[in-house]
Write a protein that holds these residues in place. Structure first.
Motif: not given
Length: 237
Positions: A37-41, A31-34, A13-16, A93-97
């Motif tokens: 929930e834990q991955a999104a955190r 897809q994982l982030l969507e 996730i950091g590399e992404y 989430l999209t806006w934050r990423l």
């Protein structure tokens, strides 16, 4: 393929968010982030680290050419109008990423303000490796000499947990993926020959990660990033 190992997920996730993954890997992480929930955190934690880092930089006035380059890197220059796209942009989430990616794009632009072709032999580079999100806490410094040799020196006396190891990585082209430069003994300098390092260029990424004893079992970092930095041109012949 994304596994259930939490440390590998965190590293991916950091590399992404740094834009270091291939298109296929990036699509899997999105897809994982969507869906998870834990991955999104985890992504939000990385975002906070990166934004804290960018906040430490002095204010800069971007050049007129910077914004089109950022828009192009984010794919904003040819986005079609559709209800699906509208929903996608309205995703929090999209806006934050996107904000995290924009922050890192600005950070890299400040550190390497001119896009360079591969640099000629004989140039020297310096890299300050610091903790993600801790701009005031550099931990290691790298000097790449004119003959291409690399010297890695510690600035702190880190303690590595038993059964773990520090692994040294570099990355030039995200399409090629990160390349291991070997294991590092905590608190000890390391010198590597030019043949092992290869050609170094401005903006090249270096990092130290915490891995299992013997190193990462994958062809990429699997543990948390402890220190990270990019090469800056030190002097020219």
């Amino acid at each position: 393929m994304i596994t259930h190992d939490p440390e590998e997920r965190r590293a991916l996730i950091g590399e992404y968010l740094l834009g270091l993954l291939s298109e296929q890997e990036a699509a899997e992480v999105r897809q994982l982030l969507e869906e998870d929930e834990q991955a999104a955190r985890m992504a939000l934690e990385w975002e906070r680290h990166f934004l804290e880092l960018s906040d430490q930089l002095p204010a800069q006035t971007p050049s007129p050419a910077l914004w089109p380059r950022i828009r192009q890197s984010l794919g904003l220059h040819e986005a079609p109008r559709s209800s699906t796209l509208s929903n996608w942009w309205n995703s929090l989430l999209t806006w934050r990423l996107t904000a995290a990616a924009l922050g890192m794009a600005l950070l890299v632009a400040v550190l390497t303000p001119v896009l360079r072709a591969p640099d000629i032999a004989g140039e020297r580079y310096t890299v300050v490796l610091q903790q993600p999100g801790e701009a005031a806490k550099p931990g290691w410094v790298i000097q790449v000499n004119r003959d291409g040799t690399l010297q890695l020196d510690p600035l702190v006396a880190d303690q590595v947990p038993e059964g773990r190891a520090l692994q040294f990585w570099t990355l030039i082209d995200p399409a090629d993926g990160p390349r291991s430069l070997g294991l590092v003994e905590a608190g000890q300098p390391l010198r590597l020959p030019a043949e092992q390092i290869g050609a170094v260029q401005a903006g090249q990424l270096f990092e130290l990660t915490l891995e299992p004893a013997g190193g990462s079992p994958y062809n990429r970092p699997s543990g948390p990033v402890l220190y990270i930095g990019r090469a800056v041109l030190a002097s020219v012949n």
